[in-house]
Design an enzyme around this catalytic site. Structure first.
Site, PDB file in Angstrom:
ATOM      1  N   GLY A  44    -101.477  38.816  81.123  1.00 41.10           N
ATOM      2  CA  GLY A  44    -102.864  39.112  80.665  1.00 41.10           C
ATOM      3  C   GLY A  44    -103.803  38.842  79.338  1.00 41.10           C
ATOM      4  N   CYS A 127    -106.246  48.004  83.385  1.00 41.42           N
ATOM      5  CA  CYS A 127    -105.217  48.124  82.658  1.00 41.42           C
ATOM      6  C   CYS A 127    -105.330  49.503  81.934  1.00 41.42           C
ATOM      7  CB  CYS A 127    -105.160  46.824  81.568  1.00 41.42           C
ATOM      8  SG  CYS A 127    -103.542  47.412  80.597  1.00 41.42           S
ATOM      9  N   THR A 263     -92.583  44.466  88.274  1.00 42.98           N
ATOM     10  CA  THR A 263     -91.383  44.966  87.654  1.00 42.98           C
ATOM     11  C   THR A 263     -89.881  44.749  88.096  1.00 42.98           C
ATOM     12  OG1 THR A 263     -92.616  46.860  87.063  1.00 42.98           O
ATOM     13  CG2 THR A 263     -90.084  47.123  87.155  1.00 42.98           C
TER      14      THR A 263
HETATM   15  C1  FMN Z   1     -94.517  45.262  81.326  1.00 46.31           C
HETATM   16  C2  FMN Z   1     -95.615  45.111  81.973  1.00 46.31           C
HETATM   17  C3  FMN Z   1     -96.835  44.234  81.763  1.00 46.31           C
HETATM   18  C4  FMN Z   1     -97.951  44.358  82.642  1.00 46.31           C
HETATM   19  N1  FMN Z   1     -98.845  43.528  81.979  1.00 46.31           N
HETATM   20  C5  FMN Z   1    -100.202  43.333  82.774  1.00 46.31           C
HETATM   21  C6  FMN Z   1    -101.079  42.676  82.383  1.00 46.31           C
HETATM   22  O1  FMN Z   1    -101.255  42.095  81.200  1.00 46.31           O
HETATM   23  N2  FMN Z   1    -102.280  42.440  83.246  1.00 46.31           N
HETATM   24  C7  FMN Z   1    -102.155  43.030  84.400  1.00 46.31           C
HETATM   25  O2  FMN Z   1    -103.231  42.825  85.173  1.00 46.31           O
HETATM   26  N3  FMN Z   1    -101.276  43.803  84.850  1.00 46.31           N
HETATM   27  C8  FMN Z   1    -100.297  43.859  84.183  1.00 46.31           C
HETATM   28  N4  FMN Z   1     -99.269  44.555  84.798  1.00 46.31           N
HETATM   29  C9  FMN Z   1     -99.248  45.335  85.694  1.00 46.31           C
HETATM   30  C10 FMN Z   1     -98.631  44.432  86.789  1.00 46.31           C
HETATM   31  O3  FMN Z   1     -99.109  43.194  87.219  1.00 46.31           O
HETATM   32  C11 FMN Z   1     -98.535  45.074  88.403  1.00 46.31           C
HETATM   33  O4  FMN Z   1     -99.902  45.232  88.810  1.00 46.31           O
HETATM   34  C12 FMN Z   1     -97.901  46.395  88.265  1.00 46.31           C
HETATM   35  O5  FMN Z   1     -96.729  46.694  87.359  1.00 46.31           O
HETATM   36  C13 FMN Z   1     -97.421  47.053  89.635  1.00 46.31           C
HETATM   37  O6  FMN Z   1     -96.623  46.033  90.267  1.00 46.31           O
HETATM   38  P1  FMN Z   1     -94.734  45.976  90.081  1.00 46.31           P
HETATM   39  O7  FMN Z   1     -94.728  47.685  90.512  1.00 46.31           O
HETATM   40  O8  FMN Z   1     -94.239  45.282  90.931  1.00 46.31           O
HETATM   41  O9  FMN Z   1     -94.534  45.852  88.707  1.00 46.31           O
HETATM   42  C14 FMN Z   1     -97.996  44.609  83.810  1.00 46.31           C
HETATM   43  C15 FMN Z   1     -96.934  45.528  84.111  1.00 46.31           C
HETATM   44  C16 FMN Z   1     -95.566  45.604  83.600  1.00 46.31           C
HETATM   45  C17 FMN Z   1     -94.477  46.371  84.111  1.00 46.31           C
END
Ligand code: FMN
Length: 299
Positions: A44, A127, A263
């Site tokens: 992001g 976010c 993740t």
């Molecule tokens: C450490 C971390 C940082 C993240 N940073 C962003 C970000 O900068 N912008 C965003 O839209 N989502 C961000 N997310 C959300 C992820 O892109 C994703 O939507 C969310 O973690 C659910 O997917 P997952 O369960 O596969 O991680 C972040 C998630 C994690 C774990």
């Protein structure tokens, strides 16, 4: 065989790495070549660089993790000049994940992104870890529609709006951004959650609440992707706890055209190539020539 489409754009496979979990791609080069991906979503970025949140930023949970990074990033200008030129070498579509505190911030970020040839803007209005803006825009249909409409008008690139699971009915949110010209929607961002360190009698995160992600949110994400895919005509990208080819297939079956893996990249940095192989094996075994044969087969 694994080719898919986001509107008029072809992806060689449906796997996109989720924002904030894959840096700008370079971080994973030691494991495999990121050019095997269908697309990459950048960390992001915001018009004004951010230092991120103080205190503990990540916390493990059963079958998942919580984060309170607070959108730490070097700014859109830095992304355009330093990171994007490096990402281009992967020759895969790039989603620039754009956040902001105010509408003006978003629009200034868009102006800079208009100068480079990213493939999509992924508009992050979801976010949960920044105090102002960000999620505030994504909670109500009215504010989600407003920021989407302004950004779409200003942007040269197609805008994919990243939806929050923490706000108003997610299908209504999706419809409201579709009406304002969103090219697609991606969902879900992290689920607002909380942790207590009982031994220290202390709330873990300085920001009190943090974002929950990982396999523990997969069933919730799948339900929301299903609801949204039924509610809108624009492409849907499924995100949330994906850990296997079966999870990818489930997201596609309920209507996602592609998915983002987040993740679980931390848990197993080789997950993407493994899932790709499993998807190919599945398509061969099931005699599927094209993923469109299964996309939205369970609506
Ligand atoms: C450490 C971390 C940082 C993240 N940073 C962003 C970000 O900068 N912008 C965003 O839209 N989502 C961000 N997310 C959300 C992820 O892109 C994703 O939507 C969310 O973690 C659910 O997917 P997952 O369960 O596969 O991680 C972040 C998630 C994690 C774990």
């Amino acid at each position: 065989m694994l080719e898919t489409k986001i509107g008029d754009y072809s992806l060689k496979n449906p796997l996109i790495t989720a924002s904030g979990t894959y840096g700008y791609g370079e971080e994973y080069e030691g494991f495999y070549d990121p050019s095997i991906l269908g697309a990459i979503a950048s960390k992001g970025i915001t018009y004004i660089p951010k230092k991120g949140n103080t205190g503990i930023r990540v916390w493990e949970t059963p079958a998942g993790m919580m984060n309170s990074i607070g959108l730490e990033n070097p700014g859109v200008d830095h992304f355009c000049k330093e990171e994007f030129p490096k990402m281009k070498k992967y020759k895969v579509p790039i989603l620039a994940n754009l956040g902001g505190n105010t509408l003006e911030d978003y629009l200034k970020g868009v102006d800079l992104l208009n100068e480079i040839d990213v493939d999509f803007i992924e508009l992050n209005i979801s976010c949960p870890n920044v105090k102002e803006g960000g999620l505030a825009f994504g909670l109500s249909c009215q504010s989600a529609a407003r920021v989407t409409g302004e950004v779409v008008k200003r942007a040269k690139h197609p805008v994919i709006v990243k939806l929050s699971p923490n706000g108003e009915n997610v299908a209504d949110l999706a419809k409201s951004v579709e009406a304002e010209g969103a090219y697609g929607v991606s969902l879900i961002n992290t689920v607002q959650a909380m942790a207590v360190d009982v031994d220290k009698k202390k709330i873990v995160f300085d920001n009190v609440y943090a974002g929950l992600s990982g396999p523990c949110i997969f069933p919730l994400a799948l339900r929301m992707v299903h609801q949204v895919a039924q509610a809108v005509k624009i492409p849907v990208i499924g995100i949330g706890g994906i850990a296997s080819a079966k999870d990818v297939l489930a997201m596609l079956m309920v209507g996602a055209s592609a998915v983002e893996i987040g993740t679980m990249n931390f848990h197993d940095p080789y997950l993407v190539p493994k899932i790709l192989k499993d998807l190919e094996d599945y398509c061969q075994a099931e005699k599927i020539d094209h993923l469109s044969e299964i996309i939205a087969c369970l609506q």
